[in-house]
Design an enzyme around this catalytic site. Structure first.
Site, PDB file in Angstrom:
ATOM      1  N   GLY A  40       2.375   4.935  -8.770  1.00  0.00           N
ATOM      2  CA  GLY A  40       3.063   4.230  -7.237  1.00  0.00           C
ATOM      3  C   GLY A  40       4.130   2.748  -6.476  1.00  0.00           C
ATOM      4  O   GLY A  40       3.714   2.287  -7.199  1.00  0.00           O
ATOM      5  N   ASP A 135      -1.179   1.625  -8.684  1.00  0.00           N
ATOM      6  CA  ASP A 135      -1.078   1.088  -6.978  1.00  0.00           C
ATOM      7  C   ASP A 135      -0.498   2.039  -5.802  1.00  0.00           C
ATOM      8  O   ASP A 135      -0.028   1.679  -5.936  1.00  0.00           O
ATOM      9  CB  ASP A 135      -0.310  -0.431  -6.552  1.00  0.00           C
ATOM     10  CG  ASP A 135       0.119  -0.415  -5.404  1.00  0.00           C
ATOM     11  OD1 ASP A 135      -1.073  -0.647  -4.900  1.00  0.00           O
ATOM     12  OD2 ASP A 135       1.039  -1.323  -5.493  1.00  0.00           O
ATOM     13  N   HIS A 138      -4.963   4.763  -1.898  1.00  0.00           N
ATOM     14  CA  HIS A 138      -6.261   4.700  -2.158  1.00  0.00           C
ATOM     15  C   HIS A 138      -7.090   5.012  -1.910  1.00  0.00           C
ATOM     16  O   HIS A 138      -8.450   4.413  -1.215  1.00  0.00           O
ATOM     17  CB  HIS A 138      -6.232   3.296  -0.712  1.00  0.00           C
ATOM     18  CG  HIS A 138      -5.398   1.962  -2.213  1.00  0.00           C
ATOM     19  ND1 HIS A 138      -4.607   1.662  -2.585  1.00  0.00           N
ATOM     20  CD2 HIS A 138      -4.783   0.836  -1.216  1.00  0.00           C
ATOM     21  CE1 HIS A 138      -3.593   1.253  -2.947  1.00  0.00           C
ATOM     22  NE2 HIS A 138      -4.207   0.521  -2.298  1.00  0.00           N
ATOM     23  N   HIS A 163      -4.012  -3.159  -8.115  1.00  0.00           N
ATOM     24  CA  HIS A 163      -3.668  -3.601  -7.216  1.00  0.00           C
ATOM     25  C   HIS A 163      -4.664  -3.202  -5.696  1.00  0.00           C
ATOM     26  O   HIS A 163      -5.193  -2.250  -5.799  1.00  0.00           O
ATOM     27  CB  HIS A 163      -2.624  -3.391  -6.415  1.00  0.00           C
ATOM     28  CG  HIS A 163      -1.465  -4.623  -5.171  1.00  0.00           C
ATOM     29  ND1 HIS A 163      -1.099  -3.896  -4.158  1.00  0.00           N
ATOM     30  CD2 HIS A 163      -1.896  -5.746  -5.229  1.00  0.00           C
ATOM     31  CE1 HIS A 163      -0.201  -5.154  -3.896  1.00  0.00           C
ATOM     32  NE2 HIS A 163      -1.000  -6.258  -3.935  1.00  0.00           N
TER      33      HIS A 163
END
Length: 213
Positions: A40, A135, A138, A163
């Site tokens: 990501g 990262d 989500h 993160h």
């Protein structure tokens, strides 16, 4: 580390706070020998922090991102940027912006960018990782998939960085927090000092069911 790359990272577009970015770079610099990999990369802000560490280590940072944006970047969502839509196909395309960020910072020599879905690339990846930064998207499904597909490649002594870990739902989404908890509860990792929403875990061992490269 390369101070020019750190300064470029601070000024780049993205969502990584400076204190967390510098902690990310320091952790990558201190990781054992091996590959640094980021899942990501968006427009490349966090990539530059990792590139500063990679250059100091005399190595590379590999980034994997499909560059079509996470759920929160899509139309109607909080972080949607109409300027990132490729009008020819009607889809988000962060790759041109990512490439501009890396080129402007002079980091093309240490950044290896792979345009792919993370789990598909993980299936053909064959080298041990010294440092893994998660990262990506989500959502629970995506975050769990990223952990499951990439953590087995992380060597003993290697560092897993996650993160946007927020224990309190009022502070942010819970998917990164849940994979952080899953990693800790596996018994394969111990936590080391992080910064803000950046959590750092060291791999101590492989579980019986973990497939290694």
């Amino acid at each position: 580390m390369d101070l020019g790359l750190l300064e470029a990272a601070v000024g780049a577009d993205g969502f990584m706070p400076e204190d967390e970015g510098r902690a990310l770079a320091s952790a990558a610099l201190a990781a054992p020998g091996g590959v640094i990999l980021e899942v990501g990369s968006y427009l490349g802000k966090s990539t530059l922090y990792l590139a500063a560490a990679a250059r100091a280590r005399g190595g590379k940072v590999v980034t994997v991102d499909h560059h079509r944006g996470s759920e929160e970047h899509q139309a109607g969502w909080e972080y949607h940027d109409p300027g990132l839509v490729d009008s020819s196909v009607g889809l988000i395309d962060t790759l041109p912006g990512f490439r501009r960020t890396i080129a402007a910072a002079g980091a093309e020599d240490v950044v290896v960018a792979v345009v792919a879905r993370a789990e598909e690339f993980a299936a053909i990846w064959g080298s041990p990782l010294a440092f893994l930064f998660l990262d990506g998207s989500h959502t629970d499904e995506s975050a769990q998939r990223d952990l499951a597909s990439w953590a087995p490649h992380l060597t003993v002594g290697g560092i897993l960085a996650i993160h946007d870990v927020f224990p309190d739902p009022a502070d942010g989404g819970q998917a990164p927090y849940r994979i952080y908890r899953r990693a800790l509860e596996s018994g394969e990792f111990t936590e080391i000092e992080g910064q803000g929403s950046l959590r750092l875990l060291r791999r101590e061992r492989f579980g019986e069911s973990t497939e290694t490269v």
